[in-house]
Scaffold this active site. Sequence first.
Site, PDB file in Angstrom:
ATOM      1  N   ALA A  66     -31.178  13.075   2.701  1.00  0.00           N
ATOM      2  CA  ALA A  66     -30.119  12.121   2.947  1.00  0.00           C
ATOM      3  C   ALA A  66     -30.448  11.932   4.308  1.00  0.00           C
ATOM      4  O   ALA A  66     -30.815  12.815   5.172  1.00  0.00           O
ATOM      5  CB  ALA A  66     -28.741  12.454   2.523  1.00  0.00           C
ATOM      6  N   GLY A 112     -31.437  15.636  -0.719  1.00  0.00           N
ATOM      7  CA  GLY A 112     -31.691  14.337  -1.489  1.00  0.00           C
ATOM      8  C   GLY A 112     -32.725  14.239  -2.023  1.00  0.00           C
ATOM      9  O   GLY A 112     -32.934  13.434  -3.275  1.00  0.00           O
ATOM     10  N   GLU A 115     -33.094  16.388  -4.874  1.00  0.00           N
ATOM     11  CA  GLU A 115     -32.139  15.805  -5.929  1.00  0.00           C
ATOM     12  C   GLU A 115     -32.772  14.680  -6.661  1.00  0.00           C
ATOM     13  O   GLU A 115     -32.312  14.457  -7.889  1.00  0.00           O
ATOM     14  CB  GLU A 115     -30.864  15.692  -5.205  1.00  0.00           C
ATOM     15  CG  GLU A 115     -30.061  17.130  -4.810  1.00  0.00           C
ATOM     16  CD  GLU A 115     -28.946  17.081  -3.966  1.00  0.00           C
ATOM     17  OE1 GLU A 115     -29.308  16.189  -2.924  1.00  0.00           O
ATOM     18  OE2 GLU A 115     -27.831  17.162  -4.261  1.00  0.00           O
ATOM     19  N   GLU A 135     -29.184  22.092   2.581  1.00  0.00           N
ATOM     20  CA  GLU A 135     -27.774  21.279   3.069  1.00  0.00           C
ATOM     21  C   GLU A 135     -26.968  22.497   3.956  1.00  0.00           C
ATOM     22  O   GLU A 135     -26.259  22.034   4.830  1.00  0.00           O
ATOM     23  CB  GLU A 135     -27.035  20.858   2.061  1.00  0.00           C
ATOM     24  CG  GLU A 135     -27.526  19.435   1.464  1.00  0.00           C
ATOM     25  CD  GLU A 135     -28.626  19.492   0.568  1.00  0.00           C
ATOM     26  OE1 GLU A 135     -29.144  20.586   0.344  1.00  0.00           O
ATOM     27  OE2 GLU A 135     -28.923  18.641  -0.175  1.00  0.00           O
TER      28      GLU A 135
END
Length: 258
Positions: A66, A112, A115, A135
């Site tokens: 992200a 992300g 993911e 994270e």
Amino acid sequence: MHFDNILISRQGRIQYITINRESKLNALNKATLAELHFAFTDAFANPEVGGIIITGAGPKAFIAGADISEFTTLDANSGRQMAFEAHTKVFDVIANGSKPVIAAVNGFALGGGLETAMACHIRVASDNAKLGLPELTLGIIPGYGGTQRLTQLVGKGKAMEMIMTSDMITAQDAFNFGLVNHVVSPAELLPKAEEIMNKILKRAPLAIASAITAVNAATSSSGFATEIDEFSKCTGTNDFKEGAAAFLEKRPAVFIGK
Ligand code: COA
């Protein structure tokens, strides 16, 4: 829709979606997530598309996570909203799509990014890829499905270790753990993804869609809601503000447990 952050092309029945923010290692900002929502929804609805291959622009990254520069204003409420929207509009859309999606992981697949790859049905990685869920270095947990999908793919023990240490692993280790299906040279990455996709596209389309639905049912989990709750809690902490600031200021984070 006009795309600023992704590239779309088609060869035969294969739709290619390429994240195109190379200078930011293809990090997923809000605009990119919105474009991915549109691109996947459109591809699943388009009868000319049989399957989708997603990759990242440039030689270095699939997706480095992200976009941390958008984290500076997040709090518990907006963190919950961000995770919920990404789950429902992007990651679940990919995972539950009616057509096969293959991730061609061409470099860093972090946070992300991993993911995204894990929401896809099949993963092929280049041998220089590095994969991980870092994270916790930022004071949060994976919030785009990673706690559930990593556990499903590699098992609880390895998922606990990867998430809590935040370590990146090599493509070969990812293959050994069952996180990626194949490891090939960078030059072979798209050809390998295409070879698999072309084989799948010879099968009956309705049966492919049913296979995706049925295989997903084997791992359906209410843990996604727990992940969103815990992600939201983390985005309300001082440690999260420190973690995001430290990354953007290019310094180590100092966490105090508050
Ligand atoms: N969000 C925002 N920007 C990011 C980013 C992310 N997730 N990942 C990389 N970038 C940016 C960097 O800030 C840098 O921008 P700048 O040139 O304007 O300073 C650029 O992309 C290149 O990254 P850089 O860190 O200089 O490359 P590197 O080769 O030294 O390191 C990584 C590569 C992937 C190890 C490192 O970028 C990294 O740790 N990224 C964050 C990974 C992460 O924590 N993802 C999970 C987010 S939830």
